[in-house]
Design a protein around this motif. Structure first.
Motif, PDB file in Angstrom:
ATOM      1  N   LEU A  82       0.683  -1.467  -0.139  1.00 44.45           N
ATOM      2  CA  LEU A  82       0.100  -0.373   0.313  1.00 44.45           C
ATOM      3  C   LEU A  82       0.844   1.347   0.004  1.00 44.45           C
ATOM      4  O   LEU A  82       1.388   1.693   1.192  1.00 44.45           O
ATOM      5  CB  LEU A  82      -0.977  -0.189   1.060  1.00 44.45           C
ATOM      6  CG  LEU A  82      -2.274  -1.043   1.187  1.00 44.45           C
ATOM      7  CD1 LEU A  82      -2.348  -1.553   2.719  1.00 44.45           C
ATOM      8  CD2 LEU A  82      -3.111  -0.712  -0.218  1.00 44.45           C
ATOM      9  N   ASP A  83       0.374   1.779  -1.088  1.00 41.17           N
ATOM     10  CA  ASP A  83       1.229   3.246  -0.940  1.00 41.17           C
ATOM     11  C   ASP A  83       0.839   4.013  -0.162  1.00 41.17           C
ATOM     12  O   ASP A  83      -0.517   3.965  -0.240  1.00 41.17           O
ATOM     13  CB  ASP A  83       1.820   3.895  -2.736  1.00 41.17           C
ATOM     14  CG  ASP A  83       2.556   3.319  -3.913  1.00 41.17           C
ATOM     15  OD1 ASP A  83       3.998   2.913  -3.232  1.00 41.17           O
ATOM     16  OD2 ASP A  83       2.517   1.636  -4.313  1.00 41.17           O
ATOM     17  N   ASP A  84       1.364   4.949   0.004  1.00 42.68           N
ATOM     18  CA  ASP A  84       0.243   6.154   0.188  1.00 42.68           C
ATOM     19  C   ASP A  84      -0.735   7.447  -0.743  1.00 42.68           C
ATOM     20  O   ASP A  84      -0.134   7.211  -2.120  1.00 42.68           O
ATOM     21  CB  ASP A  84       1.503   7.364   1.334  1.00 42.68           C
ATOM     22  CG  ASP A  84       2.705   7.183   2.469  1.00 42.68           C
ATOM     23  OD1 ASP A  84       1.806   6.694   2.995  1.00 42.68           O
ATOM     24  OD2 ASP A  84       3.936   7.201   2.211  1.00 42.68           O
ATOM     25  N   SER A  85      -1.518   7.520  -0.168  1.00 40.18           N
ATOM     26  CA  SER A  85      -2.239   8.048  -0.588  1.00 40.18           C
ATOM     27  C   SER A  85      -1.861  10.250  -1.308  1.00 40.18           C
ATOM     28  O   SER A  85      -1.411  10.354  -0.267  1.00 40.18           O
ATOM     29  CB  SER A  85      -4.068   8.943  -0.044  1.00 40.18           C
ATOM     30  OG  SER A  85      -3.704   7.106  -0.147  1.00 40.18           O
ATOM     31  N   VAL A  86      -2.041   9.743  -2.500  1.00 44.92           N
ATOM     32  CA  VAL A  86      -1.883  11.731  -2.442  1.00 44.92           C
ATOM     33  C   VAL A  86      -3.153  12.409  -3.031  1.00 44.92           C
ATOM     34  O   VAL A  86      -3.909  11.179  -3.675  1.00 44.92           O
ATOM     35  CB  VAL A  86      -0.807  11.389  -3.739  1.00 44.92           C
ATOM     36  CG1 VAL A  86      -0.263  12.893  -4.172  1.00 44.92           C
ATOM     37  CG2 VAL A  86       0.337  10.991  -3.223  1.00 44.92           C
ATOM     38  N   ALA A  87      -3.282  13.386  -2.473  1.00 42.74           N
ATOM     39  CA  ALA A  87      -4.349  14.028  -2.057  1.00 42.74           C
ATOM     40  C   ALA A  87      -4.258  16.133  -2.444  1.00 42.74           C
ATOM     41  O   ALA A  87      -2.574  16.502  -2.527  1.00 42.74           O
ATOM     42  CB  ALA A  87      -5.316  13.962  -1.431  1.00 42.74           C
ATOM     43  N   GLN A  88      -5.328  16.369  -2.832  1.00 40.60           N
ATOM     44  CA  GLN A  88      -5.497  18.190  -2.748  1.00 40.60           C
ATOM     45  C   GLN A  88      -6.362  18.882  -3.261  1.00 40.60           C
ATOM     46  O   GLN A  88      -7.474  17.574  -2.782  1.00 40.60           O
ATOM     47  CB  GLN A  88      -4.530  18.354  -4.023  1.00 40.60           C
ATOM     48  CG  GLN A  88      -5.492  17.855  -5.624  1.00 40.60           C
ATOM     49  CD  GLN A  88      -4.794  18.310  -7.236  1.00 40.60           C
ATOM     50  OE1 GLN A  88      -3.294  19.066  -7.196  1.00 40.60           O
ATOM     51  NE2 GLN A  88      -5.579  18.106  -7.960  1.00 40.60           N
ATOM     52  N   ILE A  89      -6.472  19.549  -2.365  1.00 39.61           N
ATOM     53  CA  ILE A  89      -7.933  20.395  -2.725  1.00 39.61           C
ATOM     54  C   ILE A  89      -8.120  20.946  -3.982  1.00 39.61           C
ATOM     55  O   ILE A  89      -7.600  22.112  -4.458  1.00 39.61           O
ATOM     56  CB  ILE A  89      -7.642  21.533  -1.639  1.00 39.61           C
ATOM     57  CG1 ILE A  89      -7.478  21.218   0.043  1.00 39.61           C
ATOM     58  CG2 ILE A  89      -8.777  22.393  -1.527  1.00 39.61           C
ATOM     59  CD1 ILE A  89      -8.545  19.769   0.193  1.00 39.61           C
ATOM     60  N   VAL A  90      -9.254  20.943  -4.120  1.00 36.29           N
ATOM     61  CA  VAL A  90     -10.035  21.335  -5.227  1.00 36.29           C
ATOM     62  C   VAL A  90     -11.567  22.005  -5.188  1.00 36.29           C
ATOM     63  O   VAL A  90     -12.253  20.979  -4.141  1.00 36.29           O
ATOM     64  CB  VAL A  90      -9.941  20.376  -6.595  1.00 36.29           C
ATOM     65  CG1 VAL A  90     -10.969  20.768  -8.221  1.00 36.29           C
ATOM     66  CG2 VAL A  90      -8.516  19.575  -7.017  1.00 36.29           C
ATOM     67  N   CYS A  91     -11.818  22.597  -5.582  1.00 37.79           N
ATOM     68  CA  CYS A  91     -12.530  24.128  -5.221  1.00 37.79           C
ATOM     69  C   CYS A  91     -13.566  23.427  -3.882  1.00 37.79           C
ATOM     70  O   CYS A  91     -14.298  23.239  -3.511  1.00 37.79           O
ATOM     71  CB  CYS A  91     -14.353  22.822  -5.956  1.00 37.79           C
ATOM     72  SG  CYS A  91     -13.722  23.933  -7.398  1.00 37.79           S
ATOM     73  N   GLY A  92     -12.056  23.760  -2.953  1.00 36.76           N
ATOM     74  CA  GLY A  92     -12.699  23.477  -1.295  1.00 36.76           C
ATOM     75  C   GLY A  92     -12.669  22.302  -0.719  1.00 36.76           C
ATOM     76  O   GLY A  92     -13.152  21.857   0.028  1.00 36.76           O
ATOM     77  N   ARG A  93     -12.617  21.299  -2.059  1.00 38.27           N
ATOM     78  CA  ARG A  93     -12.915  19.311  -1.496  1.00 38.27           C
ATOM     79  C   ARG A  93     -11.953  18.843  -1.974  1.00 38.27           C
ATOM     80  O   ARG A  93     -11.030  19.436  -2.860  1.00 38.27           O
ATOM     81  CB  ARG A  93     -13.866  18.689  -2.187  1.00 38.27           C
ATOM     82  CG  ARG A  93     -15.746  20.230  -2.059  1.00 38.27           C
ATOM     83  CD  ARG A  93     -16.372  19.443  -2.723  1.00 38.27           C
ATOM     84  NE  ARG A  93     -17.771  20.764  -2.392  1.00 38.27           N
ATOM     85  CZ  ARG A  93     -18.890  20.001  -3.165  1.00 38.27           C
ATOM     86  NH1 ARG A  93     -18.565  18.744  -4.358  1.00 38.27           N
ATOM     87  NH2 ARG A  93     -20.034  21.067  -3.685  1.00 38.27           N
TER      88      ARG A  93
END
Length: 766
Positions: free
Chosen positions: A371-382
């Motif tokens: 399981l790699d680390d998940s990657v995320a960002q904020i788009v339109c406040g979500r």
């Protein structure tokens, strides 16, 4: 007819959803006991099964409580209730799990250490003080240790560790936070730390192993740390020499590294953190979050060509202990060489990470799946996931009008697999690109696991339309009927599916490449989906890709193709332009002949390659060392500019009635070729022009729901501008949040589209 004697009643309650491994059985036990009910609760293949007997009003109260339990990390998909005969139990108990029946249970993702366990971890008076594997019913490893369902210790990799009397007493005590906590352990009976040298020879154990690893990181050494789902390579993020040495070993010259910070305050010292990002960083999933990098102590080599930094906080007890000792940020990148799967087994780590790590901080709890680390960002406040793995996988998504037993094998890059079950569409963790034999072996293991854990034998297999992907070949060799789903249709279906919606919708599917039914390379598509049918209503005006697949690594090739489509052979004499100037006269002659004859120069409608071409023309990047590098640099440019005109013109045939024409934008950029273009203004103008084109095509089609999908919509600037413009124009835009917009979402879309076709009884058409 309800079976009721007097005012007493007994009901069998099945709770479906993510209800195993979150303390649900102890919660039910306490609620039922407080209400004076008798009966039992058990994990089951359906999820959770309860039989409750007592006053009819009290039984009804229990059912109401189960509808929305005040438990974190729990998701209720549904509850079914039926009356059963009274039995007159002496009390209420937690029974052994039921292992028969169809599987509808959802596997819980791995959960970050909870505040209660953290307090114990740093409490000198607690028997788990500084124990790197502390956990309870509200936190700890889950998916990474599950071998089978229902979720019980004997079906996890914790079966190798027999609980000591103290741990067993906690496990058996209904009043204890660790009542039926399956990974329960302590220093006496649980997993242990060891430190190895670069040859795999033991050097130290437990606290000494930890302290020696800390000292090594302080000294600029690279330490491979076995975590929840695999190894991290950790090095002082302030030490540029150490970071550059890591880059050489990983064969990763420029792609940004993720950084683990001790706490939120340290993140704020280097990055801009708004309220939404703070919640995401500190949540139970603990992904890597892409944030604007604003300085701080981070070495230049950590993210050499990016204005964003991938930041994360400690999520396992071991990470908390390390960061509490270090008190400075560390690079925490996947323990692998580029293009290889993450290393999970300590026995193979010294060989697979040879020349990369100076020391290995390992433990003896087996990791069942990478399981790699998940990657995320904020788009339109979500939040928007870009890589879905630890902390999120394998959460099932609600499936509307999709039957069980559809297995999807995804694409070739950012691979994941998906399977429709009674619990919904289960989407695997990120499996990586299927470029190497090790990656393909991991893909095969994931396929075997998803069918084993769900007890679901596929009756249909969905794959990408491209016949030569490794995933496509696996589908064709499966012996199960195969449905080929066009790449961009799958992208659109994935976004609809994650929102629990069905067609109709207008999909704007923009990416680098996808196999088109006409044999060309698609990637700038407007596709109208209705129930059971799809139609390509518009696309980007095509141009040739000089060198075919090589164009993905060399933006100058996309630029050359764009210039050739606009100006013909004259393009090869425009040596004052940066991309053309990188070639010799002999090279240009060869490329010109190849382009004219269509040799290794396929036609493409890719918006991803359009971004590459403009980045090259601005002389931002002529060659790249990782996917999307040029486009990311182009996106990151700040500044204003009047949007370019990208008019909507009639297409040459019915296959694409409208074309979004980039030629006027190219002409505007090159208006004064002897005056260097302002890259910031060019970036703003192209982004603005593309957004206007999206709205104009939406108006032409007249479909109110517009889906923004594909790898280009990882571009925050493009997505937020498109969402705003569509809303202002009266449309309802949808964008990805829980499933990546890139090819990591393809498998979900393949399942959804195949299910909708089956429900409608029709076939797709181009």
């Amino acid at each position: 007819m309800a079976l009721v004697t007097g005012i007493r009643r007994r009901q069998r309650i099945e709770v479906h959803g993510a209800v195993q491994g979150v303390g649900f059985r102890p919660f039910v036990y306490r609620q039922a006991t407080a209400l004076g009910l008798t009966g039992w609760v058990a994990n089951s293949m359906a999820g959770l099964t309860v039989e409750a007997e007592g006053d009819a009003t009290d039984v009804a109260t229990l059912i109401d409580v189960l509808q929305q339990p005040p438990l974190p990390n729990t998701r209720i998909a549904g509850i079914s209730v039926c009356d059963v005969a009274l039995r007159g139990d002496a009390g209420f108990s937690v029974r052994a799990s039921e292992t028969l029946g169809a599987c509808a249970a959802q596997i819980q993702p791995d959960i970050a250490t909870c505040p209660a366990c953290l307090a114990e971890l740093f409490d000198p008076a607690n028997r788990r003080h500084r124990y790197p594997f502390i956990n309870c019913t509200q936190c700890g490893p889950r998916y990474s240790i599950v071998e089978d369902l229902p979720y019980d210790r004997v079906r996890t990799s914790m079966r190798h560790f027999t609980m000591c009397p103290a741990c067993q007493a906690e496990y058996d005590n209904p009043a204890d936070r660790r009542f039926h906590a399956e990974p329960n352990a302590c220093p006496v009976c649980g997993p242990r730390l060891s430190l190895w040298n670069d040859q795999g020879a033991p050097l130290a154990q437990d606290e000494q192993a930890l302290q020696t690893a800390v000292a090594a990181i302080h000294a600029g050494k690279i330490v491979a740390v076995k975590g929840i789902g695999g190894f991290h390579l950790m090095v002082d993020a302030r030490n540029d020499d150490a970071v550059r040495r890591l880059r050489v070993g990983k064969r990763r010259p420029e792609k940004p590294f993720a950084v683990m910070f001790p706490d939120l305050g340290d993140v704020r010292a280097s990055c801009r953190v708004d309220a939404e990002a703070e919640v995401l960083l500190a949540g139970a999933a603990r992904p890597i979050v892409l944030l604007a990098h604003e300085g701080g102590p981070i070495a230049p080599s950590v993210a050499p060509d990016s204005r964003r930094l991938g930041a994360m906080l400690p999520y396992s007890p071991l990470h908390h202990l390390l960061m509490a000792e270090l008190r400075f940020p560390v690079v925490a990148t996947s323990g692998n060489v580029s293009d290889e799967p993450i290393v999970t087994e300590e026995a193979s780590a010294p060989e697979r990470l040879s020349g990369l790590a100076d020391l290995f901080l390992v433990h003896d709890r087996p990791i069942v799946r990478p399981l790699d680390d998940s990657v995320a960002q904020i788009v339109c406040g979500r939040p928007q996931l870009l890589r879905r793995a630890r902390g999120y996988a394998p959460e099932a998504l609600a499936a509307k009008n999709v039957g069980d037993g559809i297995l999807a094998l995804g694409g070739h890059l950012k691979s994941a697999v998906a399977l429709s079950t009674r619990a919904g569409i289960l989407v695997s963790q990120h499996l990586g690109d299927l470029e190497t034999s090790r990656a393909r072996e991991g893909f095969r293991q994931a396929l075997a696991e998803v069918t084993h854990l769900t007890r679901q034998h596929p009756r249909l297999v969905a794959r990408d339309l491209h016949p030569d992907y490794a995933s496509s070949r696996a589908a064709d060799a499966s012996g199960v009927p195969v449905v080929a789903v066009q790449h961009h249709v799958a992208h659109i279906a994935a976004c609809l599916g994650e929102h629990g919606l069905e067609p109709p919708a207008l999909g704007v599917a923009w990416d680098g490449t996808g196999y088109g039914p006409d044999g060309t390379v698609w990637g700038g598509e407007f596709i109208h989906l209705t129930k059971g049918r799809w139609h390509r209503v518009a696309s980007l005006r095509p141009f040739r890709l000089s060198g075919g697949d090589a164009a993905a690594r060399e933006p100058r090739r996309s630029a050359l193709g764009l210039l050739y489509a606009a100006f013909g052979e004259k393009a090869f004499s425009m040596t004052d332009l940066p991309p053309v100037a990188t070639y010799t006269a002999a090279e240009l002659a060869i490329l010109g002949t190849a382009m004219a004859r269509g040799i290794n120069a396929p036609s493409t409608s890719s918006v991803g390659r359009l971004f590459d071409a403009f980045a090259s023309l601005c002389d931002l990047q002529q060659r790249t060392s990782y996917e999307g590098q040029a486009a990311q640099r182009f996106e990151a440019l700040t500044g204003g500019g009047i949007p370019y005109d990208l008019p909507i013109r009639a297409g040459a045939d019915a296959a694409a009635p409208f074309l979004v024409d980039w030629h006027p934008a190219l002409e505007a950029m090159l208006a004064d070729r002897h005056k260097p273009a302002d890259p910031s203004a060019v970036s703003a103008a192209l982004h603005g022009g593309l957004v206007r084109a999206i709205v104009e095509v939406a108006r032409q089609v007249g479909e109110h729901r517009v889906v923004l999908t594909g790898g280009c919509f990882q571009n925050v600037r493009l997505t937020e501008a498109a969402v705003s413009a569509l809303q202002e124009a009266g449309f309802t835009p949808l964008w990805h949040q829980r499933i990546p917009p890139n090819d990591g979402g393809i498998a979900l879309g393949q399942v959804a589209w195949t299910g909708w076709l089956e429900a409608k009884g029709t076939s797709s058409c181009a």
